[in-house]
Design a protein around this motif. Sequence first.
Motif, PDB file in Angstrom:
ATOM      1  N   GLU A   6       0.812  -1.211   0.000  1.00 22.23           N
ATOM      2  CA  GLU A   6       0.000   0.000   0.000  1.00 22.23           C
ATOM      3  C   GLU A   6       0.851   1.271   0.000  1.00 22.23           C
ATOM      4  O   GLU A   6       0.561   2.234  -0.731  1.00 22.23           O
ATOM      5  CB  GLU A   6      -0.891  -0.032   1.247  1.00 22.23           C
ATOM      6  N   ARG A   7       1.912   1.282   0.812  1.00 21.57           N
ATOM      7  CA  ARG A   7       2.714   2.497   0.965  1.00 21.57           C
ATOM      8  C   ARG A   7       3.377   2.944  -0.344  1.00 21.57           C
ATOM      9  O   ARG A   7       3.256   4.113  -0.727  1.00 21.57           O
ATOM     10  CB  ARG A   7       3.774   2.314   2.056  1.00 21.57           C
ATOM     11  N   GLY A  30      -1.917   7.674   1.283  1.00 23.84           N
ATOM     12  CA  GLY A  30      -3.223   7.040   1.123  1.00 23.84           C
ATOM     13  C   GLY A  30      -3.235   5.617   1.675  1.00 23.84           C
ATOM     14  O   GLY A  30      -2.258   4.886   1.550  1.00 23.84           O
ATOM     15  N   ARG A  31      -4.352   5.236   2.278  1.00 23.29           N
ATOM     16  CA  ARG A  31      -4.511   3.891   2.838  1.00 23.29           C
ATOM     17  C   ARG A  31      -5.887   3.356   2.410  1.00 23.29           C
ATOM     18  O   ARG A  31      -6.823   3.308   3.220  1.00 23.29           O
ATOM     19  CB  ARG A  31      -4.409   3.925   4.366  1.00 23.29           C
ATOM     20  N   PRO A  32      -6.021   2.913   1.174  1.00 25.46           N
ATOM     21  CA  PRO A  32      -7.333   2.476   0.698  1.00 25.46           C
ATOM     22  C   PRO A  32      -7.774   1.110   1.223  1.00 25.46           C
ATOM     23  O   PRO A  32      -8.945   0.754   1.096  1.00 25.46           O
ATOM     24  CB  PRO A  32      -7.147   2.437  -0.824  1.00 25.46           C
ATOM     25  N   ALA A  80      -4.504  14.541   2.066  1.00 19.53           N
ATOM     26  CA  ALA A  80      -4.483  13.165   1.567  1.00 19.53           C
ATOM     27  C   ALA A  80      -5.845  12.490   1.732  1.00 19.53           C
ATOM     28  O   ALA A  80      -6.024  11.332   1.359  1.00 19.53           O
ATOM     29  CB  ALA A  80      -3.409  12.361   2.286  1.00 19.53           C
ATOM     30  N   LEU A 124       2.562   2.291  -3.370  1.00 17.80           N
ATOM     31  CA  LEU A 124       1.564   2.563  -4.413  1.00 17.80           C
ATOM     32  C   LEU A 124       0.751   3.824  -4.143  1.00 17.80           C
ATOM     33  O   LEU A 124       0.405   4.556  -5.068  1.00 17.80           O
ATOM     34  CB  LEU A 124       0.605   1.377  -4.554  1.00 17.80           C
ATOM     35  N   PHE A 125       0.440   4.078  -2.850  1.00 17.67           N
ATOM     36  CA  PHE A 125      -0.483   5.158  -2.530  1.00 17.67           C
ATOM     37  C   PHE A 125       0.099   6.224  -1.604  1.00 17.67           C
ATOM     38  O   PHE A 125      -0.589   7.192  -1.290  1.00 17.67           O
ATOM     39  CB  PHE A 125      -1.750   4.571  -1.881  1.00 17.67           C
TER      40      PHE A 125
END
Length: 279
Positions: free
Chosen positions: A51-52, A58-60, A159, A54-55
Amino acid sequence: MADVWKPDEDDVVDLSQIGALGWLRFALRAIPIVVLILICLTALLLLRLIERPLFGLGRPITPFITQFVCRNAFRIMGMRFSVKGTQMTHPGAVVANHSSWLDIFALNAAKRVYFVSKSEVANWPGIGVLAKATGTVFIERNPRKAKAQKEVFEARLKAGHKLLFFPEGTSTDGLRVLPFKSTLFAAFFAQDLKEILWVQPVTVNYYAPDAEEKRFYGWWGEMGFFPHLVKTLAVRKAGRVEVVYHIPLRVSQADNRKSMALECERAVQRGHHFDSKDI
């Protein structure tokens, strides 16, 4: 509302009153909760490796794991959990009254949020690891770092994070709402944020188990975490917690941080199920 409140000396949990059955209930609830947290924490940390990069901020995905843990922790405790009101969809923050460490579970179970906490929590055994993993924002009571902390707030808000903090500045016995401090509201009034941000006041109400005092779930003063945890999990039949969402307030319509803090305080107070006659 009590304008001034100082914790009394009755802040010690007497574990000698728990009894053998109470300790058994504690073990039967504590062990599954610990296993649930450890399994889900491992999954969360592994997913953050993906996640980190890629985003970024952000934490989708991972907030859903936190929410899953908190909702199921209440099920294991046997503690009823309910939500009233409508959660805002606007960008912004959430502010709530603070009565117990259980607030973390209640507010995470109801909504995917990121807590704002004092920096000392980052070093607490166990809890500090969980706080860091779930994206908690740590702040210091140091005027020299106010500008840097304000910038962190702004970055997280931009964010899309819903930041949640407790403006009372301390936890109470659950029978009252203390005056809200306005310091952390200042970040919402940044020139490029105040036109787009909203703040939603939230009231967390605890209802004690039958035959227990009204402040059973309150955690205040010098009360130790472990004794309070034991008391909470050892009770024969648990009480309940209610999270009440109030109408969101638009930052641009407030005169300043102090007026915003006061308006939020009044909303939270109106939703609180205790009043002066109960204190």
